[in-house]
Design an enzyme around this catalytic site. Structure first.
Site, PDB file in Angstrom:
ATOM      1  N   ASN A  10      50.673  21.548  -8.028  1.00  0.00           N
ATOM      2  CA  ASN A  10      50.399  20.905  -7.566  1.00  0.00           C
ATOM      3  C   ASN A  10      50.066  20.699  -6.149  1.00  0.00           C
ATOM      4  OD1 ASN A  10      48.697  18.147  -6.456  1.00  0.00           O
ATOM      5  ND2 ASN A  10      48.460  17.657  -9.051  1.00  0.00           N
ATOM      6  N   HIS A  12      48.655  18.401  -3.879  1.00  0.00           N
ATOM      7  CA  HIS A  12      48.801  16.645  -3.326  1.00  0.00           C
ATOM      8  C   HIS A  12      50.035  16.343  -3.271  1.00  0.00           C
ATOM      9  CE1 HIS A  12      44.283  16.673  -3.095  1.00  0.00           C
ATOM     10  NE2 HIS A  12      44.450  17.114  -4.150  1.00  0.00           N
ATOM     11  N   ASP A  69      57.642  13.973 -13.383  1.00  0.00           N
ATOM     12  CA  ASP A  69      57.061  14.256 -14.708  1.00  0.00           C
ATOM     13  C   ASP A  69      57.178  12.342 -14.628  1.00  0.00           C
ATOM     14  OD1 ASP A  69      55.541  14.378 -17.090  1.00  0.00           O
ATOM     15  OD2 ASP A  69      56.948  14.219 -18.492  1.00  0.00           O
ATOM     16  N   THR A  70      55.717  12.360 -15.214  1.00  0.00           N
ATOM     17  CA  THR A  70      55.149  10.571 -14.713  1.00  0.00           C
ATOM     18  C   THR A  70      54.445  10.643 -16.258  1.00  0.00           C
ATOM     19  OG1 THR A  70      54.452  10.485 -12.136  1.00  0.00           O
ATOM     20  CG2 THR A  70      53.339   9.324 -13.705  1.00  0.00           C
ATOM     21  N   PHE A 149      42.961  10.100  -9.352  1.00  0.00           N
ATOM     22  CA  PHE A 149      42.740  10.667 -10.596  1.00  0.00           C
ATOM     23  C   PHE A 149      43.522   9.827 -11.910  1.00  0.00           C
ATOM     24  CE2 PHE A 149      46.613  12.261 -11.551  1.00  0.00           C
ATOM     25  CZ  PHE A 149      47.615  12.109 -10.225  1.00  0.00           C
ATOM     26  N   GLY A 150      43.288  10.420 -13.007  1.00  0.00           N
ATOM     27  CA  GLY A 150      43.876  10.100 -13.916  1.00  0.00           C
ATOM     28  C   GLY A 150      43.038   8.879 -14.403  1.00  0.00           C
ATOM     29  N   ASP A 152      43.705   5.799 -12.908  1.00  0.00           N
ATOM     30  CA  ASP A 152      43.824   4.844 -11.571  1.00  0.00           C
ATOM     31  C   ASP A 152      42.838   4.035 -11.331  1.00  0.00           C
ATOM     32  OD1 ASP A 152      45.857   6.079 -10.093  1.00  0.00           O
ATOM     33  OD2 ASP A 152      44.941   7.537  -8.867  1.00  0.00           O
ATOM     34  N   ARG A 178      55.097   7.779  -7.443  1.00  0.00           N
ATOM     35  CA  ARG A 178      55.955   9.304  -7.320  1.00  0.00           C
ATOM     36  C   ARG A 178      56.810   8.878  -5.616  1.00  0.00           C
ATOM     37  NH1 ARG A 178      52.641  11.387  -9.765  1.00  0.00           N
ATOM     38  NH2 ARG A 178      51.301  10.454  -8.685  1.00  0.00           N
TER      39      ARG A 178
HETATM   40  P1  IMP Z   1      52.427  14.116 -14.202  1.00  0.00           P
HETATM   41  O1  IMP Z   1      53.373  14.155 -14.481  1.00  0.00           O
HETATM   42  O2  IMP Z   1      52.038  13.990 -13.166  1.00  0.00           O
HETATM   43  O3  IMP Z   1      51.539  15.335 -15.023  1.00  0.00           O
HETATM   44  O4  IMP Z   1      51.171  12.543 -14.573  1.00  0.00           O
HETATM   45  C1  IMP Z   1      51.116  13.443 -15.807  1.00  0.00           C
HETATM   46  C2  IMP Z   1      49.433  12.015 -16.536  1.00  0.00           C
HETATM   47  O5  IMP Z   1      49.741  10.948 -16.164  1.00  0.00           O
HETATM   48  C3  IMP Z   1      48.687  12.535 -15.976  1.00  0.00           C
HETATM   49  O6  IMP Z   1      47.975  13.858 -16.411  1.00  0.00           O
HETATM   50  C4  IMP Z   1      48.042  10.624 -15.531  1.00  0.00           C
HETATM   51  O7  IMP Z   1      47.623  11.227 -16.566  1.00  0.00           O
HETATM   52  C5  IMP Z   1      49.049   9.957 -15.117  1.00  0.00           C
HETATM   53  N1  IMP Z   1      49.302   9.964 -14.236  1.00  0.00           N
HETATM   54  C6  IMP Z   1      50.103  10.531 -13.166  1.00  0.00           C
HETATM   55  N2  IMP Z   1      50.073   9.480 -12.395  1.00  0.00           N
HETATM   56  C7  IMP Z   1      48.902   9.045 -11.991  1.00  0.00           C
HETATM   57  C8  IMP Z   1      48.716   8.240 -10.902  1.00  0.00           C
HETATM   58  O8  IMP Z   1      49.037   9.095  -9.499  1.00  0.00           O
HETATM   59  N3  IMP Z   1      47.827   7.777 -11.320  1.00  0.00           N
HETATM   60  C9  IMP Z   1      46.550   7.836 -12.407  1.00  0.00           C
HETATM   61  N4  IMP Z   1      47.473   8.033 -13.678  1.00  0.00           N
HETATM   62  C10 IMP Z   1      48.831   9.117 -13.388  1.00  0.00           C
END
Ligand code: IMP
Length: 193
Positions: A10, A12, A69-70, A149-150, A152, A178
């Site tokens: 990614n 970004h 992971d988020t 994204f996501g 937000d 993050r």
């Molecule tokens: P990842 O682990 O960064 O891939 O995040 C997993 C999922 O969490 C993403 O597909 C989004 O749905 C959500 N997500 C993660 N970070 C954000 C953010 O900063 N804003 C909104 N949704 C987020």
């Protein structure tokens, strides 16, 4: 300069992390080390998934590595969607469907408390470390804003009036979950390099 792999492609995220760590470490992406594998993320916690990704890179490519992971953890939903945030509405669904499901699940609920939580797992010189970044906030009843994204457009971070999707990228990246986790990683690494 020591190479540390960030287990992501990614751009970004890479940019965000290089801005903080780039002077001390060469931060390589998966593509840059020749890894095109779809790395499994099959754990049921953020910590587990982040460590699984970091371990995969260490074992297969030999580099010290970190991975993130988020998840969005909603109080009234007992922490859901959490580790399943990316596929809350089912496989093949996009952010729009995920948000729609979230708003539906929260219909009529007065407790709108939630938090974004990022876990970074680091494998360095045979040691395991984890770093956590949290942004508390609330879930609106409808979308606002188009940036980001996501989830937000439905998330308002504590202490702000705007959703993440109404903020500029720069401001969001400064206060995000993050960024907070990366900052902790950076502080740890500063003592090690
Ligand atoms: P990842 O682990 O960064 O891939 O995040 C997993 C999922 O969490 C993403 O597909 C989004 O749905 C959500 N997500 C993660 N970070 C954000 C953010 O900063 N804003 C909104 N949704 C987020």
């Amino acid at each position: 300069m020591k190479t540390l792999v960030f287990a992501t492609n990614n751009s970004h995220k890479l940019e965000e992390v290089r801005a903080i760590l780039g002077e001390r470490f060469r931060i390589a992406s998966l593509k840059e080390i020749g890894c095109t594998d779809d790395i499994p993320e099959t754990a049921d916690t953020l910590e587990g998934n982040a460590m699984q990704k970091a371990r995969y890179v260490k074992e297969k490519f030999g580099y010290d590595c970190f991975a993130d992971d988020t998840g969005l953890e909603v109080e009234a939903l007992n922490g859901a969607p959490g580790v399943y945030s990316a596929r809350y509405a089912g496989p093949g669904h996009d952010s729009e469907a995920n948000m729609q499901k979230l708003l539906k699940e929260l219909e009529g609920k007065t407790n709108r408390q939630a938090r974004f939580r990022t876990v970074i797992a680091l494998l360095l010189e045979g040691e395991k470390h984890t770093f956590e970044g949290i942004v508390p906030g609330t879930i609106l009843t409808e979308r606002r804003g188009t940036a980001g994204f996501g989830y937000d457009p439905v998330f308002v971070p504590e202490g702000f009036k705007e959703t993440f999707a109404e903020m500029g990228n720069e401001e969001k990246n400064r206060i995000s979950h993050r960024a907070r986790a990366v900052q902790k990683l950076a502080e740890f690494l500063a003592g090690r390099s």
